[in-house]
Design a protein around this motif. Structure first.
Motif, PDB file in Angstrom:
ATOM      1  N   ARG A 187       0.842  -1.198   0.000  1.00  0.00           N
ATOM      2  CA  ARG A 187       0.000   0.000   0.000  1.00  0.00           C
ATOM      3  C   ARG A 187       0.883   1.257   0.000  1.00  0.00           C
ATOM      4  O   ARG A 187       0.640   2.202  -0.745  1.00  0.00           O
ATOM      5  CB  ARG A 187      -0.930  -0.003   1.209  1.00  0.00           C
ATOM      6  N   SER A 200      -6.979   0.851  -4.058  1.00  0.00           N
ATOM      7  CA  SER A 200      -8.407   0.564  -4.043  1.00  0.00           C
ATOM      8  C   SER A 200      -8.855   0.283  -2.607  1.00  0.00           C
ATOM      9  O   SER A 200      -8.037   0.033  -1.725  1.00  0.00           O
ATOM     10  CB  SER A 200      -8.728  -0.644  -4.930  1.00  0.00           C
ATOM     11  N   ALA A 201     -10.146   0.295  -2.414  1.00  0.00           N
ATOM     12  CA  ALA A 201     -10.707   0.062  -1.080  1.00  0.00           C
ATOM     13  C   ALA A 201     -10.424  -1.357  -0.586  1.00  0.00           C
ATOM     14  O   ALA A 201     -10.489  -1.620   0.611  1.00  0.00           O
ATOM     15  CB  ALA A 201     -12.206   0.326  -1.096  1.00  0.00           C
ATOM     16  N   SER A 202     -10.084  -2.257  -1.498  1.00  0.00           N
ATOM     17  CA  SER A 202      -9.825  -3.639  -1.081  1.00  0.00           C
ATOM     18  C   SER A 202      -8.417  -3.834  -0.505  1.00  0.00           C
ATOM     19  O   SER A 202      -8.125  -4.877   0.070  1.00  0.00           O
ATOM     20  CB  SER A 202     -10.038  -4.601  -2.254  1.00  0.00           C
ATOM     21  N   ASP A 224      -7.088  -2.232   9.644  1.00  0.00           N
ATOM     22  CA  ASP A 224      -7.201  -3.681   9.476  1.00  0.00           C
ATOM     23  C   ASP A 224      -6.091  -4.396  10.243  1.00  0.00           C
ATOM     24  O   ASP A 224      -6.335  -5.413  10.899  1.00  0.00           O
ATOM     25  CB  ASP A 224      -7.131  -4.059   7.993  1.00  0.00           C
TER      26      ASP A 224
END
Length: 77
Positions: A38, A49-51, A57
């Motif tokens: 990331r 992306s949001a994934s 997390d």
């Protein structure tokens, strides 16, 4: 996972509990690696992306791992 140290307590727990701890540890390790990716995406000037996992997390995965307790194996009589 780079390395995992097991305590003597693993000898007194059941396989299911030990496996759960190993999976939780692997989740944390994987998320750490994905956060590095990331960071590289962001450093390259792109928006992940949001994934793609976030620090939140990772924090949630660490909390689950910290909450995990080895249970003593039931001894048969």
């Amino acid at each position: 996972m780079h390395s995992v140290a097991l305590s003597e307590g693993v000898m007194d727990t059941d396989a299911e509990t030990l496996a759960e701890g190993i999976v939780l540890t692997a989740d944390v390790s994987c998320l750490k690696a994905l956060l590095e990716v990331r960071d590289e995406i962001i450093a390259a000037g792109h928006t992940p992306s949001a994934s793609v996992p976030t620090n939140q997390d990772l924090d949630a995965a660490i909390e689950k791992l910290l909450a995990h307790q080895l249970r003593r194996r039931r001894r048969s009589s």
